[in-house]
Design a protein around this motif. Sequence first.
Motif, PDB file in Angstrom:
ATOM      1  N   GLU A 195      10.038   6.134   2.451  1.00 17.70           N
ATOM      2  CA  GLU A 195      10.610   7.462   2.699  1.00 17.70           C
ATOM      3  C   GLU A 195       9.520   8.529   2.735  1.00 17.70           C
ATOM      4  O   GLU A 195       9.557   9.433   3.591  1.00 17.70           O
ATOM      5  CB  GLU A 195      11.649   7.817   1.632  1.00 17.70           C
ATOM      6  N   VAL A 196       8.563   8.430   1.831  1.00 20.70           N
ATOM      7  CA  VAL A 196       7.468   9.408   1.830  1.00 20.70           C
ATOM      8  C   VAL A 196       6.699   9.334   3.144  1.00 20.70           C
ATOM      9  O   VAL A 196       6.424  10.357   3.775  1.00 20.70           O
ATOM     10  CB  VAL A 196       6.527   9.185   0.634  1.00 20.70           C
ATOM     11  N   GLN A 197       6.357   8.120   3.581  1.00 18.86           N
ATOM     12  CA  GLN A 197       5.601   7.977   4.830  1.00 18.86           C
ATOM     13  C   GLN A 197       6.401   8.462   6.030  1.00 18.86           C
ATOM     14  O   GLN A 197       5.858   9.121   6.929  1.00 18.86           O
ATOM     15  CB  GLN A 197       5.179   6.523   5.032  1.00 18.86           C
ATOM     16  N   GLU A 198       7.690   8.167   6.070  1.00 17.86           N
ATOM     17  CA  GLU A 198       8.534   8.587   7.192  1.00 17.86           C
ATOM     18  C   GLU A 198       8.617  10.105   7.315  1.00 17.86           C
ATOM     19  O   GLU A 198       8.860  10.639   8.404  1.00 17.86           O
ATOM     20  CB  GLU A 198       9.946   8.014   7.029  1.00 17.86           C
ATOM     21  N   ASN A 199       8.407  10.801   6.229  1.00 16.48           N
ATOM     22  CA  ASN A 199       8.539  12.258   6.222  1.00 16.48           C
ATOM     23  C   ASN A 199       7.200  12.979   6.122  1.00 16.48           C
ATOM     24  O   ASN A 199       7.167  14.184   5.893  1.00 16.48           O
ATOM     25  CB  ASN A 199       9.443  12.683   5.061  1.00 16.48           C
ATOM     26  N   THR A 200       6.109  12.248   6.310  1.00 15.24           N
ATOM     27  CA  THR A 200       4.770  12.822   6.247  1.00 15.24           C
ATOM     28  C   THR A 200       4.081  12.627   7.594  1.00 15.24           C
ATOM     29  O   THR A 200       4.091  11.525   8.148  1.00 15.24           O
ATOM     30  CB  THR A 200       3.945  12.151   5.130  1.00 15.24           C
ATOM     31  N   GLY A 201       3.468  13.692   8.112  1.00 21.64           N
ATOM     32  CA  GLY A 201       2.876  13.657   9.443  1.00 21.64           C
ATOM     33  C   GLY A 201       1.471  13.097   9.505  1.00 21.64           C
ATOM     34  O   GLY A 201       0.817  13.202  10.549  1.00 21.64           O
ATOM     35  N   PHE A 202       0.997  12.523   8.418  1.00 19.77           N
ATOM     36  CA  PHE A 202      -0.308  11.849   8.427  1.00 19.77           C
ATOM     37  C   PHE A 202      -0.194  10.564   7.615  1.00 19.77           C
ATOM     38  O   PHE A 202       0.730  10.401   6.804  1.00 19.77           O
ATOM     39  CB  PHE A 202      -1.418  12.752   7.852  1.00 19.77           C
TER      40      PHE A 202
END
Length: 237
Positions: A195-202
């Motif tokens: 979830e963190v990766q899916e919502n982070t642009g890097f």
Amino acid sequence: MRISDIMTCAISRMLKDEEKVFHGVSSHMPMVAMMLARSMHAPNLVHLNIPGGVNPKSIKDSYYSSAGADLWSTSEASFPLAEVFDLSMRGELDVAFLGGIQFDVNGNVNASVIGNYNKPKIRLPGGAGSAVLIPTAKKAIIWRTKHDKRTFVEKVDFVTTRGNLWKIVTPLCVFEFRDGKLWLDSIHPTSSLEEVQENTGFKLNYTEIKYTPEPTKEELMMLKKIDPYDYRTKEFE
């Protein structure tokens, strides 16, 4: 388990006894976290704020802006805002709570514009205290009640201030700034790495997966006592 409680307790645990800590306007969560720290593990923490109060006893009238008169009228002493900036520039302000709209992997903070600076889509308030306090405070903590790819981007649209961040606390995780990059410090128990990766642009930087400790019963009880009006959730409204 409420994310506002997780974030408030996570922030509170970052604060140490005898540290001098400042929060500005629209800073309800840090304000409550500072009072929680003073009540739980850091009784000698020095709470500084916009109205110029030191260690206020009450936050009941601070609903609108976290800069209510009681932060001054119920305080132990007076320390005007100009002195806070001077304290920071002398290298004696331990922690400053600050905000922003965009953050990138290199620790740049944008609080000025979205889009081209000369023809922006949105013009934001600007750096204000952040441009001074982020570079000069010993530790700058940013909190943000939104975590998405528009907030955490590969490159900010405009650099309002850069570097010297310490932590960024979001509804999904805690980032730590080190070696010139944002690193994933801990994931909240209500979220996941995916979830963190899916919502982070890097692409996330991390060496191990850690989880933010849940609030203890003692912390939750104290939060009800010091924040009976639940100001810590105001920024989620």
